[in-house]
Design a protein around this motif. Structure first.
Motif, short mmCIF file in Angstrom:
data_model
loop_
_atom_site.label_atom_id
_atom_site.label_comp_id
_atom_site.label_asym_id
_atom_site.label_seq_id
_atom_site.Cartn_x
_atom_site.Cartn_y
_atom_site.Cartn_z
N PHE A 7 39.99 3.92 -26.98
CA PHE A 7 40.70 3.27 -28.24
C PHE A 7 41.91 2.89 -27.96
N VAL A 8 42.88 4.02 -27.57
CA VAL A 8 44.31 3.68 -27.24
C VAL A 8 44.41 2.82 -26.55
N ILE A 9 43.67 2.50 -25.16
CA ILE A 9 43.86 1.55 -24.42
C ILE A 9 43.64 0.28 -24.91
N ALA A 10 42.48 0.16 -25.71
CA ALA A 10 42.05 -1.27 -26.16
C ALA A 10 43.12 -1.48 -27.34
N SER B 180 36.62 -3.19 -34.72
CA SER B 180 36.40 -3.99 -33.38
C SER B 180 36.79 -3.27 -32.30
N LEU B 181 37.92 -2.65 -32.36
CA LEU B 181 38.52 -1.93 -31.05
C LEU B 181 37.65 -0.53 -30.99
N ALA B 182 37.34 0.01 -32.18
CA ALA B 182 36.48 1.34 -31.79
C ALA B 182 35.16 0.95 -31.56
N PHE B 183 34.64 -0.34 -31.83
CA PHE B 183 33.19 -0.67 -31.23
C PHE B 183 33.31 -0.87 -29.79
N GLY B 184 33.97 -1.58 -29.43
CA GLY B 184 34.32 -1.88 -27.79
C GLY B 184 34.61 -0.60 -27.08
N SER B 185 35.45 0.43 -27.76
CA SER B 185 35.61 1.57 -27.01
C SER B 185 34.35 2.79 -27.07
N LEU B 186 33.61 2.69 -28.23
CA LEU B 186 32.50 3.13 -28.41
C LEU B 186 31.35 2.77 -27.05
N ILE B 187 31.36 1.68 -27.18
CA ILE B 187 30.31 1.47 -25.71
C ILE B 187 30.87 1.75 -24.63
N LEU B 188 32.09 1.72 -24.20
CA LEU B 188 32.53 2.22 -22.97
C LEU B 188 32.49 3.68 -22.78
N ALA B 189 32.84 4.36 -23.97
CA ALA B 189 32.77 6.04 -23.81
C ALA B 189 31.31 6.37 -23.73
N SER B 190 30.56 5.73 -24.34
CA SER B 190 28.97 5.86 -24.23
C SER B 190 28.48 5.99 -22.68
N THR C 97 32.34 -1.23 -14.99
CA THR C 97 33.31 -2.05 -14.71
C THR C 97 32.95 -3.35 -15.40
N VAL C 98 31.77 -3.96 -15.56
CA VAL C 98 31.70 -5.22 -16.25
C VAL C 98 31.99 -4.88 -17.73
N VAL C 99 31.65 -4.01 -18.43
CA VAL C 99 32.06 -3.72 -19.76
C VAL C 99 33.40 -3.80 -19.99
N LYS C 100 34.25 -3.02 -19.20
CA LYS C 100 35.85 -3.13 -19.22
C LYS C 100 36.20 -4.39 -19.09
N PHE C 101 35.57 -5.40 -18.34
CA PHE C 101 36.04 -6.73 -17.96
C PHE C 101 35.86 -7.51 -19.34
N LEU C 102 34.43 -7.37 -19.74
CA LEU C 102 34.17 -8.10 -21.09
C LEU C 102 34.95 -7.71 -22.15
N ASN C 103 35.35 -6.25 -22.47
CA ASN C 103 36.17 -5.94 -23.63
C ASN C 103 37.55 -6.41 -23.46
N ARG C 104 38.08 -6.47 -22.32
CA ARG C 104 39.55 -6.57 -22.15
C ARG C 104 39.71 -8.19 -22.86
N ASN C 105 38.66 -9.05 -22.34
CA ASN C 105 38.70 -10.56 -22.98
C ASN C 105 38.28 -10.36 -24.28
N ALA C 106 37.44 -9.74 -24.63
CA ALA C 106 36.90 -9.77 -26.05
C ALA C 106 38.51 -9.34 -27.10
N TYR C 107 39.21 -8.37 -26.50
CA TYR C 107 40.34 -8.08 -27.27
C TYR C 107 41.22 -9.08 -27.32
N ILE C 108 41.12 -10.32 -26.28
CA ILE C 108 42.23 -11.08 -26.45
C ILE C 108 41.82 -12.11 -27.44
N MET C 109 40.49 -12.40 -27.43
CA MET C 109 40.02 -13.44 -28.55
C MET C 109 40.14 -12.79 -29.98
#
Length: 721
Positions: free
Chosen positions: A474-477, A519-529, A568-580
């Motif tokens: 979450f902090v990184i997001a 939203s940031l917590a949602f993306g972080s939750l997927i990655l943490a899981s 790796t894929v989720v990190k890439f998608l999350n990064r671009n999702a945070y931009i949007m």
């Protein structure tokens, strides 16, 4: 606008309902990140807040039940702490083992609990003495007994008991050996004299029971302890090296920071030239490494034992032994050669695709130049991450030390049927167990309990780890979303820097916290899981390694590989999702979908930009790290005596060298990670700008002239204020 234009297939929107997933719709009034927003992914936000509240409650429970003194202080056989203030053991800070020969099990030393009586003492024994010797010498010299009695359970006036009675009552050790304190415990003082192992300058000694022992037997009995003693020697030498070179290390990190900052500034003006400087510099540094490895390999020709392999010498605590093998330098040389060839091939195959990345690098440098506070943001991220890591570590320690002392029946021979049963030390001598098992003791074993809290401590530890991973992501997001919002404000400004809103980073950070925590917590939750699944797989692999067959090992490797790729894929998608999210303020799923669709519609540009730009930034990190590493190597190995005199008499020059190299890489990574986020944000905005506008007078591009040149269409023009 004509009727034909009104009936065309392109829809003009007058509000903020632009759908980035549909290239046929756009908003003519779009001027940057959407200001009118609403909270997104509220349910996940509530769950995230509840988890944080539960995390705080868990911390309070662990604080109430845990006792970190159990980690800081050793515990004697009665469960009392050694060296704790306000207790009878306040001045007795060291744990003493009555019979170290009983500590033969590897798990015993790992747990620092032996099946022998342990008491707290003020100092370790410094001489060889046995109880039988004391009984003879007591009549002529009572000082020997005064010295010996401090290692007994209680003070005795004289050694009146027989050896058999002492063994039965376990009041005193039957022998003491020269020892030294380490980790607040008395361990034998091993040393080597003329190639022979000794203890207190003796090779043989009496063990107090009439047997003659040698130092090899004692070392075999305390084999795990001996490894700790070897580690102690290396640790002391490493500490000395750090004490000697700490200011040189600090200077190297400061130079790395200035060098990274200089590269970021220079990229704004000479990105193309600097790109080739990166290339030549990295190739030159790697070439120097290849030459040095070859020189060391040639110097070892004919040296004794240099032909041995790593397998032949096994695991050695003295790392310098590996650098005396030809195989080591040959391996380094092959690795560096492969890396050199890879970089050269990348340059050859990507030479026609580098222009867009250089233009994006220039644009990113301009954005960072106009918003310099973004270079300070990694410090804020570091503070947040440090808080999360510290809180997790504290809770883990308190949970691990939760419980009450548990005592187990221990017998010297281990032949009693009541062995390892729970007992009460206060009444143990009056129980049937003491009568049925002569010589049995009720000693402290560990901390535990049977309450509901103690039963769920493993579950609490898993929860602690999971929330920790969630918070870290979450902090990184949060940092990625805040930086993306700031750089998007720069891109969509009509007149730079006049139209850039004031405090863009602070504004973007506030929007991310206020509206998009869910939203940031949602993306972080997927990655943490995904990460927790990888940790579980790694745990199972380590603990079931001996029971696995070839098929299970293969499946385990496949699962590890799949989860790594997924992460790796989720990190890439999350990064671009945070931009949007930072630009349009939509929820995580919509933002991820729109970002994915946008990237897939421009998959060729994504492949070129992502690979080449990342390659350039990685080269920048390598160049900064390599420059500092080469200077540190020349300094710590005394190869610059005419220019500057470095530290002399280092035990291991590689200790400060590796510290400087790793620290320099982390510093460079902090600066270039901001740069990477800037480039990614500008690239997303670039793609949006291309789909939103067509370069005509009615819909000109927002992009700069440098990006326009890449499109090779002279009719296109940027938007004029």
């Amino acid at each position: 606008m004509s009727d034909e234009e009104e009936t065309s297939d392109t829809t003009y929107l007058e509000d903020d309902t632009y759908d980035a997933g549909d290239p046929k719709t756009f908003d003519l009034n779009f001027k940057g990140p959407v200001a009118k927003r609403s909270c997104t992914d509220v349910l996940c936000c509530i769950i995230f807040i509840l988890c944080i509240i539960g995390y705080i409650i868990l911390g309070l429970l662990a604080w109430v039940h845990g006792d970190p003194r159990r980690v800081a202080y050793p515990t004697d056989s009665k469960g009392h702490f050694c060296g704790q203030k306000g207790t009878p053991n306040e001045n007795k800070t060291i744990l003493f083992y009555f019979n170290l020969f009983s500590c033969t099990s590897p798990s015993v030393v790992i747990n620092l609990q032996c099946p022998t009586t342990q008491i707290c003492v003020s100092k370790c024994p410094e001489k060889f003495l046995t109880y039988m010797e004391i009984q003879f010498t007591y009549r002529t010299n009572k000082n020997y007994w005064t010295y010996y009695s401090q290692f007994c359970k209680s003070t005795f006036v004289k050694p009146a008991k027989t050896l058999t009675q002492v063994l039965l009552d376990d009041d005193c050790p039957i022998a003491i050996f020269p020892s030294k304190p380490f980790l607040q415990r008395c361990f034998p003082d091993f040393s080597t004299k003329n190639g022979t192992l000794t203890v207190g300058n003796k090779t043989t000694f009496e063990d107090g029971s009439g047997k003659t022992r040698n130092a090899i037997e004692l070392r075999a009995a305390a084999n795990r302890v001996n490894k700790i003693l070897d580690a102690r020697t290396i640790g002391m030498k490493i500490f000395e090296d750090y004490a000697t070179t700490w200011y040189w290390i600090l200077l190297g990190l400061i130079i790395a920071m200035l060098l990274s900052w200089m590269f970021v500034i220079l990229l704004r003006y000479i990105a193309g030239l600097l790109f080739w400087v990166f290339m030549v510099g990295v190739i030159g540094i790697i070439g120097y490494g290849i030459g040095h490895c070859y020189q060391e390999y040639c110097n070892l020709q004919g040296q004794p034992n240099s032909h041995l392999t790593v397998y032949d010498i096994g695991i050695q605590t003295d790392i310098s032994m590996y650098f005396q093998l030809k195989q080591t330098w040959f391996t380094f040389m092959v690795i560096l050669c492969l890396l050199e060839v890879f970089i050269i091939l990348m340059l050859i195959f990507l030479r026609e695709r580098i222009r867009i990345s250089i233009a994006l690098l220039k644009e990113g440098s301009k954005a960072i130049g106009y918003i310099p506070t973004t270079l300070v943001y990694p410090l804020l991220t570091f503070i947040f991450l440090s808080i999360c890591i510290s809180y997790w570590a504290v809770i883990a320690v308190y949970l691990a030390t939760s419980g009450v002392p548990v005592y187990k029946v221990i017998t010297p021979e281990g032949q009693c049927k009541h062995e390892n049963t729970t007992c009460d030390p206060e009444i143990f001598n009056t129980t049937e167990i003491a009568k049925a098992c002569p010589g049995a003791q009720c000693n402290f074993a560990f901390y535990g309990g049977k309450s509901l809290y103690h039963q769920y401590i493993p579950t609490f530890q898993i929860f602690n780890l999971f929330v920790f991973l969630w918070l870290i992501n979450f902090v990184i997001a949060l940092g990625q979303c805040a930086l993306a919002g700031a750089f998007a404000s720069y891109y969509w400004a009509l007149k730079k820097p006049d139209d850039i809103p004031p405090y863009p980073l602070f504004t973007a950070f506030g929007r991310a916290i206020r509206y998009h925590t869910g939203s940031l917590a949602f993306g972080s939750l997927i990655l943490a899981s995904i990460q927790i699944f990888r940790i579980v797989l790694e745990y199972l692999d380590r603990h079931l390694k001996e029971a696995q067959n070839n098929i299970s090992k293969f499946l385990q490797c496949c699962l590890k590989c799949c989860f790594w790729c997924l992460e790796t894929v989720v990190k890439f998608l999350n990064r671009n999702a945070y931009i949007m999210i930072a630009i349009y303020g939509k929820n995580f799923c919509k933002s991820a979908r729109e970002a994915f669709n946008l990237l897939m519609r421009n998959v060729l540009k994504v492949a070129v930009m992502d690979n080449v730009t990342d390659f350039v930034l990685i080269l920048g990190k390598i160049l900064v790290t390599g420059c500092i590493g080469v200077l540190a190597f020349l300094l710590f190995t005394q190869r610059l005596p005419t220019i500057i005199e470095g530290p002399t008499s280092l035990n291991y020059y590689w200790v400060p060298l590796l510290t400087v190299i790793i620290g320099s890489y982390l510093v460079a990574h902090g600066f270039f990670s901001v740069y990477a986020m800037c480039v990614d944000t500008i690239f997303i905005c670039f793609l949006e700008d291309m789909e939103r506008n067509d370069g005509s007078t009615e819909r000109p591009y927002y992009m700069s002239q440098s990006l326009l040149k890449i499109l090779n269409e002279p009719s296109m023009q940027t938007k004029k204020p």
